[in-house]
Scaffold this motif. Structure first.
Motif, PDB file in Angstrom:
ATOM      1  N   LYS A  71       0.849  -1.199   0.000  1.00  0.00           N
ATOM      2  CA  LYS A  71       0.000   0.000   0.000  1.00  0.00           C
ATOM      3  C   LYS A  71       0.881   1.244   0.000  1.00  0.00           C
ATOM      4  O   LYS A  71       1.987   1.242   0.524  1.00  0.00           O
ATOM      5  CB  LYS A  71      -0.908   0.007   1.218  1.00  0.00           C
ATOM      6  CG  LYS A  71      -1.914  -1.117   1.182  1.00  0.00           C
ATOM      7  CD  LYS A  71      -2.889  -1.020   2.325  1.00  0.00           C
ATOM      8  CE  LYS A  71      -3.763  -2.248   2.323  1.00  0.00           C
ATOM      9  NZ  LYS A  71      -5.098  -1.981   1.926  1.00  0.00           N
ATOM     10  N   VAL A  72       0.346   2.318  -0.582  1.00  0.00           N
ATOM     11  CA  VAL A  72       1.068   3.582  -0.699  1.00  0.00           C
ATOM     12  C   VAL A  72       0.232   4.676  -0.057  1.00  0.00           C
ATOM     13  O   VAL A  72      -0.971   4.770  -0.304  1.00  0.00           O
ATOM     14  CB  VAL A  72       1.316   3.926  -2.186  1.00  0.00           C
ATOM     15  CG1 VAL A  72       1.965   5.285  -2.330  1.00  0.00           C
ATOM     16  CG2 VAL A  72       2.166   2.847  -2.841  1.00  0.00           C
ATOM     17  N   LYS A  73       0.873   5.510   0.760  1.00  0.00           N
ATOM     18  CA  LYS A  73       0.201   6.684   1.308  1.00  0.00           C
ATOM     19  C   LYS A  73       0.419   7.826   0.331  1.00  0.00           C
ATOM     20  O   LYS A  73       1.546   8.222   0.069  1.00  0.00           O
ATOM     21  CB  LYS A  73       0.803   7.075   2.652  1.00  0.00           C
ATOM     22  CG  LYS A  73       0.524   6.114   3.766  1.00  0.00           C
ATOM     23  CD  LYS A  73       1.138   6.616   5.067  1.00  0.00           C
ATOM     24  CE  LYS A  73       0.976   5.601   6.158  1.00  0.00           C
ATOM     25  NZ  LYS A  73       1.629   6.052   7.400  1.00  0.00           N
ATOM     26  N   THR A 129       5.755  -1.463 -11.579  1.00  0.00           N
ATOM     27  CA  THR A 129       5.725  -1.313 -10.126  1.00  0.00           C
ATOM     28  C   THR A 129       6.333  -2.555  -9.499  1.00  0.00           C
ATOM     29  O   THR A 129       6.323  -3.635 -10.087  1.00  0.00           O
ATOM     30  CB  THR A 129       4.293  -1.127  -9.596  1.00  0.00           C
ATOM     31  OG1 THR A 129       3.491  -2.221 -10.030  1.00  0.00           O
ATOM     32  CG2 THR A 129       3.685   0.189 -10.069  1.00  0.00           C
ATOM     33  N   ALA A 130       6.864  -2.378  -8.285  1.00  0.00           N
ATOM     34  CA  ALA A 130       7.435  -3.515  -7.558  1.00  0.00           C
ATOM     35  C   ALA A 130       7.568  -3.148  -6.096  1.00  0.00           C
ATOM     36  O   ALA A 130       7.706  -1.972  -5.735  1.00  0.00           O
ATOM     37  CB  ALA A 130       8.806  -3.889  -8.121  1.00  0.00           C
ATOM     38  N   VAL A 170       7.280   0.897  -2.258  1.00  0.00           N
ATOM     39  CA  VAL A 170       6.723   0.509  -3.547  1.00  0.00           C
ATOM     40  C   VAL A 170       7.398   1.394  -4.588  1.00  0.00           C
ATOM     41  O   VAL A 170       7.422   2.614  -4.460  1.00  0.00           O
ATOM     42  CB  VAL A 170       5.194   0.689  -3.587  1.00  0.00           C
ATOM     43  CG1 VAL A 170       4.660   0.433  -4.982  1.00  0.00           C
ATOM     44  CG2 VAL A 170       4.529  -0.221  -2.574  1.00  0.00           C
ATOM     45  N   MET A 171       7.966   0.754  -5.593  1.00  0.00           N
ATOM     46  CA  MET A 171       8.656   1.467  -6.647  1.00  0.00           C
ATOM     47  C   MET A 171       7.730   1.648  -7.845  1.00  0.00           C
ATOM     48  O   MET A 171       7.002   0.726  -8.218  1.00  0.00           O
ATOM     49  CB  MET A 171       9.889   0.665  -7.106  1.00  0.00           C
ATOM     50  CG  MET A 171      10.637   1.356  -8.214  1.00  0.00           C
ATOM     51  SD  MET A 171      11.202   0.387  -9.645  1.00  0.00           S
ATOM     52  CE  MET A 171      10.115  -0.938  -9.890  1.00  0.00           C
TER      53      MET A 171
END
Length: 89
Positions: A22-24, A55-56, A77-78
């Motif tokens: 997950k990304v904030k 993405t990774a 997360v890239m």
């Protein structure tokens, strides 16, 4: 939406694995960044090419953090956006 922004002479490749962390962040801002990068890529490939979104999940270690300002070691997360355009002079 990206397909319309980049045109039909550019191949759009997605490498988006399952199980991504997950990304904030503000989804609208992230979307705008991706669109801006895609439009820049389009302009760098006037005769066509490839645009890749990838993405990774990545783990950044202490060594990486030591050589990159403001990076704390940990899980991230890239998002990678690459193209086959001519690049900047």
């Amino acid at each position: 939406m990206l397909r319309r922004a980049i045109g039909e002479n550019i191949e759009l490749l997605n490498k988006l694995p399952d199980g991504l962390g997950k990304v904030k962040g503000d989804p609208g801002h992230i979307e705008q960044v991706i669109v801006n990068l895609a439009v820049n890529a389009r302009d760098a490939m006037p005769t066509g090419g490839k645009l890749t979104l990838e993405t990774a999940n990545v783990d950044l270690d202490q060594e990486y953090a030591r050589t990159h300002i403001r990076v704390t070691p940990g899980r991230y997360v890239m998002l990678s956006v690459t193209d086959t355009g001519k690049g900047c002079p």
